[in-house]
Motif scaffolding. Structure first.
Motif, mmCIF file in Angstrom:
data_model
loop_
_atom_site.group_PDB
_atom_site.id
_atom_site.type_symbol
_atom_site.label_atom_id
_atom_site.label_comp_id
_atom_site.label_asym_id
_atom_site.label_seq_id
_atom_site.Cartn_x
_atom_site.Cartn_y
_atom_site.Cartn_z
ATOM 1 N N ILE A 6 53.131 37.347 33.761
ATOM 2 C CA ILE A 6 52.205 36.271 34.117
ATOM 3 C C ILE A 6 52.284 36.101 35.629
ATOM 4 N N CYS A 7 51.213 36.444 36.310
ATOM 5 C CA CYS A 7 51.174 36.384 37.771
ATOM 6 C C CYS A 7 50.525 35.070 38.184
ATOM 7 N N TRP A 8 51.361 34.050 38.410
ATOM 8 C CA TRP A 8 50.864 32.736 38.823
ATOM 9 C C TRP A 8 50.379 32.797 40.278
ATOM 10 N N ARG A 9 49.332 32.010 40.562
ATOM 11 C CA ARG A 9 48.748 31.916 41.897
ATOM 12 C C ARG A 9 48.372 33.293 42.432
ATOM 13 N N HIS A 10 47.722 34.113 41.594
ATOM 14 C CA HIS A 10 47.179 35.422 41.961
ATOM 15 C C HIS A 10 45.740 35.512 41.449
ATOM 16 N N ALA A 11 44.983 36.468 41.959
ATOM 17 C CA ALA A 11 43.619 36.713 41.494
ATOM 18 C C ALA A 11 43.271 38.184 41.612
ATOM 19 N N VAL A 12 42.410 38.645 40.726
ATOM 20 C CA VAL A 12 41.870 40.001 40.818
ATOM 21 C C VAL A 12 40.942 40.065 42.033
ATOM 22 N N THR A 13 41.140 41.064 42.880
ATOM 23 C CA THR A 13 40.313 41.219 44.073
ATOM 24 C C THR A 13 39.414 42.450 44.021
ATOM 25 N N ARG A 14 39.651 43.346 43.080
ATOM 26 C CA ARG A 14 38.792 44.521 42.929
ATOM 27 C C ARG A 14 39.011 45.129 41.550
ATOM 28 N N VAL A 15 37.890 45.550 40.940
ATOM 29 C CA VAL A 15 37.947 46.270 39.664
ATOM 30 C C VAL A 15 37.721 47.744 39.964
ATOM 31 N N GLU A 16 38.609 48.595 39.476
ATOM 32 C CA GLU A 16 38.524 50.020 39.742
ATOM 33 C C GLU A 16 37.884 50.743 38.559
ATOM 34 N N GLY A 17 37.221 51.849 38.871
ATOM 35 C CA GLY A 17 36.561 52.648 37.845
ATOM 36 C C GLY A 17 35.086 52.785 38.123
ATOM 37 N N GLU A 18 34.524 53.934 37.781
ATOM 38 C CA GLU A 18 33.101 54.182 38.007
ATOM 39 C C GLU A 18 32.262 53.814 36.791
ATOM 40 N N THR A 19 32.532 54.469 35.676
ATOM 41 C CA THR A 19 31.757 54.216 34.458
ATOM 42 C C THR A 19 32.536 53.405 33.436
ATOM 43 N N GLN A 20 33.787 53.103 33.737
ATOM 44 C CA GLN A 20 34.643 52.335 32.848
ATOM 45 C C GLN A 20 35.809 51.776 33.656
ATOM 46 N N VAL A 21 36.268 50.601 33.293
ATOM 47 C CA VAL A 21 37.413 50.012 33.985
ATOM 48 C C VAL A 21 38.609 50.957 33.898
ATOM 49 N N ALA A 22 39.231 51.197 35.045
ATOM 50 C CA ALA A 22 40.439 52.019 35.085
ATOM 51 C C ALA A 22 41.656 51.200 35.489
ATOM 52 N N GLY A 23 41.426 50.029 36.050
ATOM 53 C CA GLY A 23 42.508 49.156 36.488
ATOM 54 C C GLY A 23 41.967 48.132 37.461
ATOM 55 N N VAL A 24 42.843 47.316 38.002
ATOM 56 C CA VAL A 24 42.414 46.306 38.973
ATOM 57 C C VAL A 24 43.404 46.233 40.118
ATOM 58 N N GLU A 25 42.911 45.768 41.260
ATOM 59 C CA GLU A 25 43.773 45.338 42.356
ATOM 60 C C GLU A 25 43.840 43.820 42.304
#
Length: 473
Positions: free
Chosen positions: A219-238
């Motif tokens: 559980i990453c408190w006080r964090h947010a997703v800043t980028r979604v990786e992947g071209e045709t499908q989600v591969a991960g996030v930053e």
């Protein structure tokens, strides 16, 4: 065909359905209209017929009880129908309803609007990638189909819904890669006094978090997703750590996953109320712009009533009680004496609303949230407009959401602005140095929902059209 009813209710969620039942209990004819085939709304959404034998959840039990009450009452429930226009005039309201490909007309002496809320997602790079779902959309998928968004899901967002979604994914056999939330532990502790007003809901939420911790889910408190990786499908996030005002700071971290559930709270759906002739006021604690409402769901239009999350995000428990209050107010308007019943409901409603608004406070946006939307990020999905496109329109003189809508068509696509208008308004406020309360949403126009031209045309034969003969040469 024109039909008549004493009371028309738009929306069959916890608020609208209970409003219909309350009005019908005093002998009035009530027509309940909803886009879903079965009553229950998003919170108590009915299961697909393919999974009726699946183990019941608390939401299933509550929804089934409500649907049985409607079936056993005199309420005329019309499902799979869309109200696309509301007209005022004479005595009451006239609704235009799209049903089975045809447009029907319903006249009501009293109108109750219970259109609920819509989800807000702060746009981040890659948020339109296949495999990204809203938190609220994910709950609908779980409740109706018991389907998972993917094999390994990252769950990100504000408030209690992020923990509910993560727990449900685990319950259904999926893998949660991580929970990423802008809220801190301190944010939750500050809500604790208000949450004590509904100890059962507080305990349930505590169990969600405990389940994740015991399972070793980060559980990453006080964090947010800043980028979604992947071209045709989600591969991960930053994702990155946030400052106190939710601005991203420090180095980006990465986590693998094939799906992402993300959300930043709920916003009242006000378009139907506006179309009925009600004004809006800004209330940060209720989720933003809300229709002007008097006590017990009444409005300055004596035959129009409001209830539920469409009047402010107070949660399902409060919406249920608010619906009963509005239904009884409509019955009072039509001649019944409901004063004693409403008096008994006010204190429970206030307690439930206190809890719900504490949960809503966890999603109140902070100044840094808009910095998650970079220049190349798509803001308007329907028209593929980036932040740069919208910023240029604002710089050229578009100082209102109506002006941006007119110049770029942002908000004129199939979603009707549900995905982009909040972000557009916040961009205008930021660029102009104004408060968000000074930038109202655009003016709604019919149709509220897409309507086929054939439904508007009605029944006629082209051979019956009076086409004149060609003029002589």
């Amino acid at each position: 065909m024109i039909q008549n009813t004493d009371v028309a209710v738009i929306g069959a969620g916890p608020a609208g359905a209970n409003a219909a039942l309350a009005a019908a209990s005093h002998g009035f004819s009530v027509t309940l209209i909803d886009e879903q085939p079965a009553a229950g709304g998003q919170v108590w959404r009915a299961k697909s017929t393919a999974i009726l034998d699946a183990p019941a959840t608390l939401e299933t039990v509550a929804g089934n009880r409500l649907r049985k009450e409607i079936d056993d009452s005199l309420v005329n429930h019309i499902g799979a129908a869309r109200v696309w226009q509301i007209e005022r005039g004479g005595e009451g309201s006239t609704l235009y309803v799209l049903r089975q490909g045809r447009s029907e007309v319903l006249h009501a002496r009293a109108l109750i609007i219970a259109t609920g809320a819509r989800e807000f997602v702060q746009p981040v790079p890659g948020w339109t990638t296949p495999g990204v779902l809203g938190l609220a959309g994910a709950t609908a998928l779980f409740k109706q189909e018991m389907a998972l968004p993917g094999k390994r899901t990252i769950v990100s967002g504000t408030g209690p819904l992020v923990f509910f979604v993560a727990t449900e994914i685990r319950r259904l056999g999926g893998e949660v890669a991580a929970v990423i939330t802008p809220n801190s532990r301190g944010d939750w502790l500050r809500c604790l006094p208000a949450m004590l007003s509904h100890a059962d809901l507080l305990l349930r939420g505590g169990r969600w978090i405990a389940d994740l911790i015991l399972a070793g889910i980060p559980i990453c408190w006080r964090h947010a997703v800043t980028r979604v990786e992947g071209e045709t499908q989600v591969a991960g996030v930053e994702f990155r750590k946030l400052t106190a005002d939710w601005s991203p700071t420090g180095p980006a971290r990465r986590i693998d996953g094939d799906s992402l559930c993300i959300g930043n709270g709920l916003i009242p759906a006000t378009e139907a109320a506006q179309l009925a002739g009600l004004g809006l006021e800004y209330s940060l604690g209720l989720g933003g712009w809300v229709p002007c409402e008097a006590a017990d769901g009444g409005t300055h239009l004596t035959d129009v009533f409001l209830c539920g999350d469409g009047t402010g995000i107070r949660g399902a428990a409060a919406a249920e009680l608010h619906g009963r209050l509005a239904g009884l107010s409509a019955a009072q308007h039509l001649g019944a004496d409901t004063s004693a019943e409403r008096d008994r409901l006010r204190a429970p409603f206030d307690r439930a609303a206190r809890f719900g608004m504490a949960m809503t406070s966890l999603s109140i946006p902070r100044a840094g949230l808009t910095r998650l939307t970079t220049e190349e990020t798509i803001v308007c999905r329907c028209e593929s407009l980036s932040r740069t496109d919208i910023a240029a329109e604002i710089t050229s003189g578009a100082r209102s959401t109506n002006a941006v809508k007119s110049g770029l068509r942002a908000g004129m696509g199939p979603c009707g602005g549900k995905f982009c208008q909040t972000t557009v308004a916040r961009m205008i406020a930021e660029a102009e140095g104004r408060a968000e309360a000074d930038v109202p949403p655009p003016t709604p126009r019919p149709p509220l929902r897409p309507v086929p031209v054939a439904a508007l045309a009605g029944d006629f034969s082209y051979s019956d059209l009076p086409i004149p003969k060609p003029a002589p040469l």
